[in-house]
Design an enzyme around this catalytic site. Structure first.
Site, mmCIF file in Angstrom:
data_model
loop_
_atom_site.group_PDB
_atom_site.id
_atom_site.type_symbol
_atom_site.label_atom_id
_atom_site.label_comp_id
_atom_site.label_asym_id
_atom_site.label_seq_id
_atom_site.Cartn_x
_atom_site.Cartn_y
_atom_site.Cartn_z
ATOM 1 N N CYS A 49 0.836 -1.209 0.000
ATOM 2 C CA CYS A 49 0.000 0.000 0.000
ATOM 3 C C CYS A 49 0.869 1.257 0.000
ATOM 4 O O CYS A 49 0.558 2.225 -0.703
ATOM 5 C CB CYS A 49 -0.941 -0.002 1.207
ATOM 6 S SG CYS A 49 -2.127 -1.375 1.170
ATOM 7 N N THR A 50 1.947 1.227 0.753
ATOM 8 C CA THR A 50 2.858 2.370 0.779
ATOM 9 C C THR A 50 3.490 2.561 -0.592
ATOM 10 O O THR A 50 3.541 3.686 -1.107
ATOM 11 C CB THR A 50 3.932 2.178 1.865
ATOM 12 O OG1 THR A 50 3.276 2.058 3.136
ATOM 13 C CG2 THR A 50 4.904 3.348 1.902
#
Length: 157
Positions: A49-50
């Site tokens: 997600c990052t």
């Protein structure tokens, strides 16, 4: 199955955290003005997600040239989003779907992710200025990223 192309995009109002405090973002405010990219993701502070939100931050100019607003949506709180964005230089507007209203409306609920509870699946939608879904994708696993070439192609069409 995620919401299908050609469907009317379900409207929602979700919270984001800005320097001015909590702000409501309503999807339909973009209708008639600009296209919208919705990027559902499972959880802040996770590796994939990052990577996704940092990569999309670096390409925000491309989306602006295509006349699109970009929103990242997860079940995290707006306060977690704010800290995560600050720590990682994320400039994508992050929307909190803590109650899973948008996640369920777009049919991208991922049940019991890693035993921690229901989250958003990783998914991408392009909503036209008319409020109709032009592109819809849910990835096979939370570790897979959406096809951003196809997202941009849908915006350009």
């Amino acid at each position: 199955m995620p919401l299908a192309v050609g469907s009317k995009a379900p409207d929602f109002t979700l919270k984001t955290k800005t320097a001015d405090g909590l702000v409501d973002i309503k999807l339909s405010d973009n209708f008639g003005k600009k296209q919208t990219v919705l990027l559902f993701f499972p959880l802040a502070y996770t590796g994939v997600c990052t990577t996704e939100m940092c990569d999309q931050t670096s390409g925000l100019g491309d989306y602006e040239q295509l006349g699109a607003a970009v929103y990242g949506i997860s079940v995290d709180s707006p306060f977690a989003h704010e800290a995560w964005a600050k720590a990682n230089g994320i400039k994508v507007t992050l929307l909190s779907d803590l109650n899973r209203v948008a996640t369920k409306a777009y049919d991208v609920l991922f049940p019991n992710l890693a035993g921690v509870g229901d989250t958003s699946a990783r998914a991408a939608f392009v909503i036209g200025t008319d409020g109709v879904v032009k592109y819809s994708e849910q990835t096979a696993t939370p570790k897979d990223l959406p096809n951003f070439v196809a997202v941009k192609a849908a915006l350009a069409s």
